[in-house]
Design a protein around this motif. Structure first.
Motif, PDB file in Angstrom:
ATOM      1  N   LEU A  98      52.698  33.651  32.589  1.00  0.00           N
ATOM      2  CA  LEU A  98      53.007  32.417  31.881  1.00  0.00           C
ATOM      3  C   LEU A  98      52.792  32.505  30.377  1.00  0.00           C
ATOM      4  CD1 LEU A  98      51.430  29.881  34.392  1.00  0.00           C
ATOM      5  CD2 LEU A  98      53.875  30.158  33.900  1.00  0.00           C
ATOM      6  N   THR A  99      51.859  33.362  29.946  1.00  0.00           N
ATOM      7  CA  THR A  99      51.541  33.399  28.518  1.00  0.00           C
ATOM      8  C   THR A  99      52.583  34.190  27.733  1.00  0.00           C
ATOM      9  OG1 THR A  99      49.820  33.902  26.893  1.00  0.00           O
ATOM     10  CG2 THR A  99      50.124  35.503  28.654  1.00  0.00           C
ATOM     11  N   GLY A 100      52.706  33.832  26.473  1.00  0.00           N
ATOM     12  CA  GLY A 100      53.569  34.604  25.578  1.00  0.00           C
ATOM     13  C   GLY A 100      52.766  35.482  24.640  1.00  0.00           C
ATOM     14  N   LYS A 101      51.432  35.506  24.822  1.00  0.00           N
ATOM     15  CA  LYS A 101      50.563  36.272  23.934  1.00  0.00           C
ATOM     16  C   LYS A 101      50.599  37.757  24.258  1.00  0.00           C
ATOM     17  CE  LYS A 101      46.571  35.037  22.671  1.00  0.00           C
ATOM     18  NZ  LYS A 101      45.150  34.641  22.605  1.00  0.00           N
ATOM     19  N   ASN A 102      50.344  38.562  23.257  1.00  0.00           N
ATOM     20  CA  ASN A 102      50.139  39.993  23.449  1.00  0.00           C
ATOM     21  C   ASN A 102      48.705  40.346  23.052  1.00  0.00           C
ATOM     22  OD1 ASN A 102      52.707  40.590  24.373  1.00  0.00           O
ATOM     23  ND2 ASN A 102      53.521  40.900  22.319  1.00  0.00           N
ATOM     24  N   TYR A 103      48.125  41.277  23.767  1.00  0.00           N
ATOM     25  CA  TYR A 103      46.728  41.656  23.550  1.00  0.00           C
ATOM     26  C   TYR A 103      46.632  43.125  23.146  1.00  0.00           C
ATOM     27  CZ  TYR A 103      45.621  37.283  25.961  1.00  0.00           C
ATOM     28  OH  TYR A 103      45.525  35.963  26.318  1.00  0.00           O
ATOM     29  N   ASP A 104      45.610  43.419  22.359  1.00  0.00           N
ATOM     30  CA  ASP A 104      45.328  44.813  22.001  1.00  0.00           C
ATOM     31  C   ASP A 104      44.664  45.546  23.159  1.00  0.00           C
ATOM     32  OD1 ASP A 104      46.147  44.533  19.193  1.00  0.00           O
ATOM     33  OD2 ASP A 104      44.378  43.258  19.022  1.00  0.00           O
ATOM     34  N   ALA A 105      43.980  44.805  24.027  1.00  0.00           N
ATOM     35  CA  ALA A 105      43.304  45.408  25.172  1.00  0.00           C
ATOM     36  C   ALA A 105      43.236  44.408  26.312  1.00  0.00           C
ATOM     37  CB  ALA A 105      41.900  45.864  24.792  1.00  0.00           C
ATOM     38  N   ILE A 106      43.476  44.893  27.524  1.00  0.00           N
ATOM     39  CA  ILE A 106      43.311  44.090  28.743  1.00  0.00           C
ATOM     40  C   ILE A 106      42.361  44.854  29.658  1.00  0.00           C
ATOM     41  CG2 ILE A 106      44.425  43.152  30.806  1.00  0.00           C
ATOM     42  CD1 ILE A 106      46.956  42.767  29.153  1.00  0.00           C
ATOM     43  N   VAL A 107      41.289  44.195  30.067  1.00  0.00           N
ATOM     44  CA  VAL A 107      40.282  44.791  30.948  1.00  0.00           C
ATOM     45  C   VAL A 107      40.338  44.075  32.290  1.00  0.00           C
ATOM     46  CG1 VAL A 107      37.821  45.193  31.320  1.00  0.00           C
ATOM     47  CG2 VAL A 107      38.788  45.394  29.010  1.00  0.00           C
ATOM     48  N   SER A 108      40.618  44.820  33.348  1.00  0.00           N
ATOM     49  CA  SER A 108      40.727  44.233  34.683  1.00  0.00           C
ATOM     50  C   SER A 108      39.554  44.683  35.535  1.00  0.00           C
ATOM     51  CB  SER A 108      42.051  44.639  35.342  1.00  0.00           C
ATOM     52  OG  SER A 108      42.192  44.011  36.595  1.00  0.00           O
ATOM     53  N   GLN A 109      38.700  43.721  35.899  1.00  0.00           N
ATOM     54  CA  GLN A 109      37.544  44.019  36.746  1.00  0.00           C
ATOM     55  C   GLN A 109      37.448  42.971  37.863  1.00  0.00           C
ATOM     56  OE1 GLN A 109      33.694  43.087  35.378  1.00  0.00           O
ATOM     57  NE2 GLN A 109      34.379  41.334  34.217  1.00  0.00           N
ATOM     58  N   PRO A 110      38.496  42.876  38.682  1.00  0.00           N
ATOM     59  CA  PRO A 110      38.462  41.890  39.763  1.00  0.00           C
ATOM     60  C   PRO A 110      37.446  42.276  40.829  1.00  0.00           C
ATOM     61  CG  PRO A 110      40.358  43.309  40.003  1.00  0.00           C
ATOM     62  CD  PRO A 110      39.720  43.676  38.702  1.00  0.00           C
ATOM     63  N   SER A 111      37.337  41.421  41.833  1.00  0.00           N
ATOM     64  CA  SER A 111      36.373  41.662  42.898  1.00  0.00           C
ATOM     65  C   SER A 111      36.831  42.827  43.775  1.00  0.00           C
ATOM     66  CB  SER A 111      36.198  40.389  43.724  1.00  0.00           C
ATOM     67  OG  SER A 111      35.136  40.525  44.642  1.00  0.00           O
ATOM     68  N   HIS A 112      36.149  43.007  44.895  1.00  0.00           N
ATOM     69  CA  HIS A 112      36.416  44.132  45.787  1.00  0.00           C
ATOM     70  C   HIS A 112      37.899  44.193  46.169  1.00  0.00           C
ATOM     71  CE1 HIS A 112      31.941  43.669  47.101  1.00  0.00           C
ATOM     72  NE2 HIS A 112      32.079  44.125  45.878  1.00  0.00           N
ATOM     73  N   PRO A 113      38.455  45.380  46.258  1.00  0.00           N
ATOM     74  CA  PRO A 113      39.917  45.522  46.348  1.00  0.00           C
ATOM     75  C   PRO A 113      40.546  45.020  47.643  1.00  0.00           C
ATOM     76  CG  PRO A 113      38.824  47.660  46.520  1.00  0.00           C
ATOM     77  CD  PRO A 113      37.780  46.682  46.110  1.00  0.00           C
ATOM     78  N   TRP A 114      39.765  44.689  48.660  1.00  0.00           N
ATOM     79  CA  TRP A 114      40.370  44.187  49.891  1.00  0.00           C
ATOM     80  C   TRP A 114      40.339  42.660  49.963  1.00  0.00           C
ATOM     81  CZ3 TRP A 114      35.552  46.303  49.514  1.00  0.00           C
ATOM     82  CH2 TRP A 114      34.479  45.487  49.855  1.00  0.00           C
ATOM     83  N   THR A 115      39.714  41.994  48.996  1.00  0.00           N
ATOM     84  CA  THR A 115      39.506  40.559  49.097  1.00  0.00           C
ATOM     85  C   THR A 115      40.732  39.777  48.637  1.00  0.00           C
ATOM     86  OG1 THR A 115      38.516  40.531  46.894  1.00  0.00           O
ATOM     87  CG2 THR A 115      37.011  40.732  48.756  1.00  0.00           C
ATOM     88  N   ALA A 116      40.949  38.614  49.282  1.00  0.00           N
ATOM     89  CA  ALA A 116      42.008  37.712  48.844  1.00  0.00           C
ATOM     90  C   ALA A 116      41.708  37.257  47.425  1.00  0.00           C
ATOM     91  CB  ALA A 116      42.088  36.518  49.785  1.00  0.00           C
ATOM     92  N   GLY A 117      42.740  37.193  46.602  1.00  0.00           N
ATOM     93  CA  GLY A 117      42.544  36.810  45.209  1.00  0.00           C
ATOM     94  C   GLY A 117      42.267  37.994  44.309  1.00  0.00           C
ATOM     95  N   ALA A 118      42.050  39.175  44.898  1.00  0.00           N
ATOM     96  CA  ALA A 118      41.768  40.376  44.093  1.00  0.00           C
ATOM     97  C   ALA A 118      42.659  41.547  44.482  1.00  0.00           C
ATOM     98  CB  ALA A 118      40.298  40.772  44.230  1.00  0.00           C
ATOM     99  N   SER A 119      43.033  41.645  45.752  1.00  0.00           N
ATOM    100  CA  SER A 119      43.745  42.840  46.221  1.00  0.00           C
ATOM    101  C   SER A 119      45.082  43.029  45.507  1.00  0.00           C
ATOM    102  CB  SER A 119      43.965  42.766  47.733  1.00  0.00           C
ATOM    103  OG  SER A 119      44.763  41.649  48.070  1.00  0.00           O
ATOM    104  N   HIS A 120      45.710  41.919  45.065  1.00  0.00           N
ATOM    105  CA  HIS A 120      47.016  42.041  44.402  1.00  0.00           C
ATOM    106  C   HIS A 120      46.878  42.363  42.919  1.00  0.00           C
ATOM    107  CE1 HIS A 120      45.692  38.000  43.615  1.00  0.00           C
ATOM    108  NE2 HIS A 120      46.649  37.805  42.728  1.00  0.00           N
ATOM    109  N   LEU A 121      45.643  42.650  42.468  1.00  0.00           N
ATOM    110  CA  LEU A 121      45.430  43.043  41.073  1.00  0.00           C
ATOM    111  C   LEU A 121      45.230  44.548  40.932  1.00  0.00           C
ATOM    112  CD1 LEU A 121      43.072  40.142  39.894  1.00  0.00           C
ATOM    113  CD2 LEU A 121      45.569  40.272  39.821  1.00  0.00           C
ATOM    114  N   TYR A 122      45.543  45.293  41.972  1.00  0.00           N
ATOM    115  CA  TYR A 122      45.438  46.748  41.930  1.00  0.00           C
ATOM    116  C   TYR A 122      46.796  47.417  42.146  1.00  0.00           C
ATOM    117  CZ  TYR A 122      40.383  46.021  42.405  1.00  0.00           C
ATOM    118  OH  TYR A 122      39.084  45.638  42.202  1.00  0.00           O
TER     119      TYR A 122
END
Length: 396
Positions: A98-122
Motif C-alpha cells: 500500500l505504501t509509496g515510500k522507498n526505504y534505504d533498508a528493510i529488516v524482516s524479523q517475523p515470528s517463527h516461520p511456520w506460524t500464521a501471520g509470519a510464514s508468508h514473510l519468507y
C-alpha cells in the motif's frame, strides 16, 4: 519466550537482534530511512544507529505494542519514546503493497516461520514486494534461527534470496542465528569498511558497544559471500507462496529433531566460508592488515573453536606466521604452556615484526612480572622489543 530487553540499572549488553538493524548500516553507511518488520520487545529498534533519521515499524499484533508500552518506565531504552520511530499496525505484505515510500533498508524479523501471520514473510513474493520498496542501492535483511530449519530449508532460503536479489551475503552474529543480506547493488561490506572506516568512524562508541569495533568483527560474522551463497544454494528449491516450504516443513523438522545444531552448521558451511578459503578476498589483496589473532579470540568466545582451528590451518597453508600465533594461543588456553611458548617463539622467528606474537608470548608472564619476578632472557628481550597496543597493555 519470544523476546527480551534490558531493564534500568542493568549493565550494557550485546544482543544479536540489536545487530539486525546495525548490519544494514555497515553495508550502507548513508542509510536514512529504515523499515522494520516486527516490533517484538524492541531489541532491534534499540540497535538502530543514531545516523538513521526515520524508522517505520510494521507490527501485526497491537497487543505487542501495548505490552511494550506497559513496561516503558522499567526499560533501559524505550523505543516507543524515540521520535524517529513510527509504528503501523498491519500485515507487512499489505503495508508494503500500500505504501509509496522507498526505504534505504528493510529488516524482516517475523515470528517463527511456520506460524500464521509470519510464514508468508519468507517467500519469494514477499521479498519481491520488499525489493520494490527499496532505494536503488537499498538492502534487505532476513533473520533466521537454525533451530527452526534443516539443511534443505537453509539451502532453499539462500536460493530464494538469490532469486530476488543480485547480491547476497550470510552473516552469523550468534551461534545459531543467521542474517541474510540482499541488494541489487554490490555488497562489499568489509572492503568498504577497510577503505573508508565508515560507519565505525562515524560513531565508534555506539558500534563498539554493539560488538563491532573493527573490520575484523564483521569478518568474524561473515559466513558466506555471494559466490559461496550461490554455490551452497545450487539446485535448491525456491520458497514461494504456492510452495511454501517454510510453512509446511519447519515444524516437521523441529518435531523430528532434525534442525541444524552448532557443530552441524559449521560442518555444513565450512566449504563455503571465505575466512577459510586461501583464495578469497579476505586473504588475497585485502586493503588492510587484518589481526587474525583477534579474529581467533572472537571465534573462541562464540564457541566456534573448530572454525578458529581451521583458520589457523588456512594461514599456515598461506605461510602466514599468524597461524603459529593462533595455534600457540590455543595451546595456552588448553594448558599446554610449554608447547604454546615454543610455537609463539617460532612465530616471532618467522615474523620479527609481529607484536601479536610477542604479546601472546608475554601474556602468561604478566602476573609474575607484576610481582617483580625475574623472567628468562627471552622474555626480557621480548619486553624490550614489543611495540604498539601490546606494549601499552604490558605497561598497564
Amino acid at each position: 519466550p519470544e523476546a527480551s530487553t534490558n531493564l534500568k540499572g542493568a549493565p550494557p549488553y550485546q544482543h544479536n537482534q540489536r545487530l539486525l538493524s546495525a548490519l544494514p548500516i555497515l553495508a550502507r553507511p548513508d542509510t536514512e530511512e529504515m523499515l522494520i518488520v516486527g516490533f517484538g520487545a524492541g531489541a532491534t529498534l534499540e540497535g538502530v544507529p543514531p545516523s538513521v533519521k526515520r524508522i517505520d515499524v510494521v507490527e501485526l499484533e497491537p497487543e505487542v505494542i501495548e505490552a511494550n508500552r506497559s513496561m516503558s518506565e522499567e526499560r533501559q531504552i524505550d523505543p516507543l519514546a524515540d521520535p524517529r520511530v513510527h509504528v503501523y499496525i498491519n500485515d507487512a505484505r499489505s503495508a508494503l503493497s500500500l505504501t509509496g515510500k522507498n526505504y534505504d533498508a528493510i529488516v524482516s524479523q517475523p515470528s517463527h516461520p511456520w506460524t500464521a501471520g509470519a510464514s508468508h514473510l519468507y517467500t519469494r513474493e514477499f521479498m519481491q514486494i520488499a525489493k520494490e520498496r527499496l532505494t536503488d542501492d537499498g538492502v534487505y535483511l532476513q533473520w533466521m534461527n537454525t533451530q527452526f530449519i534443516d539443511e534443505n530449508l537453509l539451502r532453499s532460503l539462500c536460493a530464494t534470496m538469490l532469486d530476488v536479489f543480485d547480491h547476497v551475503r550470510v552473516y552469523q552474529w550468534d551461534a545459531q542465528v543467521l542474517f541474510f543480506l540482499g541488494s541489487s547493488q554490490p555488497l562489499d561490506v568489509e572492503l568498504d569498511m577497510a577503505r573508508t572506516g565508515r560507519p565505525l568512524s562515524d560513531n565508534p562508541r555506539f558500534y563498539r558497544e554493539m560488538g563491532v569495533g573493527s573490520v575484523e568483527d564483521a569478518i568474524v560474522a561473515l559466513t558466506m559471500d555471494h559466490e559461496n551463497v550461490a554455490a551452497f544454494a545450487r539446485g535448491a528449491e525456491v520458497i514461494t507462496d504456492d510452495f511454501n516450504l517454510m510453512a509446511t516443513q519447519s515444524a516437521k523438522v523441529m518435531d523430528a529433531n532434525e534442525t541444524i545444531g552448532i557443530l552441524e552448521l559449521f560442518a555444513l558451511l565450512q566449504p563455503f566460508d571465505p575466512l577459510l578459503q586461501p583464495g578469497s578476498f579476505i586473504h588475497a589483496g585485502f586493503p588492510a592488515d587484518l589481526d587474525f589473532t583477534y579474529v581467533s579470540r572472537r571465534l573462541e568466545r562464540l564457541f566456534l573453536r573448530q572454525r578458529a582451528i581451521e583458520l589457523a590451518n588456512t594461514l599456515l597453508d598461506l605461510r602466514n606466521p599468524e597461524g603459529l600465533v593462533m595455534i600457540g594461543v590455543g595451546q595456552g588456553l588448553q594448558g599446554d604452556v610449554q608447547e604454546s611458548q615454543r610455537n609463539l617463539l617460532r612465530a616471532i622467528e618467522a615474523d620479527p615484526t609481529s607484536d601479536a606474537a610477542r604479546y601472546a608470548l608475554l601474556r602468561p608472564w604478566l602476573s609474575r612480572l607484576a610481582r617483580g619476578e625475574d623472567p628468562p632472557q627471552r622474555i626480557r628481550e621480548t619486553l624490550e622489543s614489543i611495540g604498539g597496543t601490546g606494549a601499552i597493555t604490558v605497561q598497564a
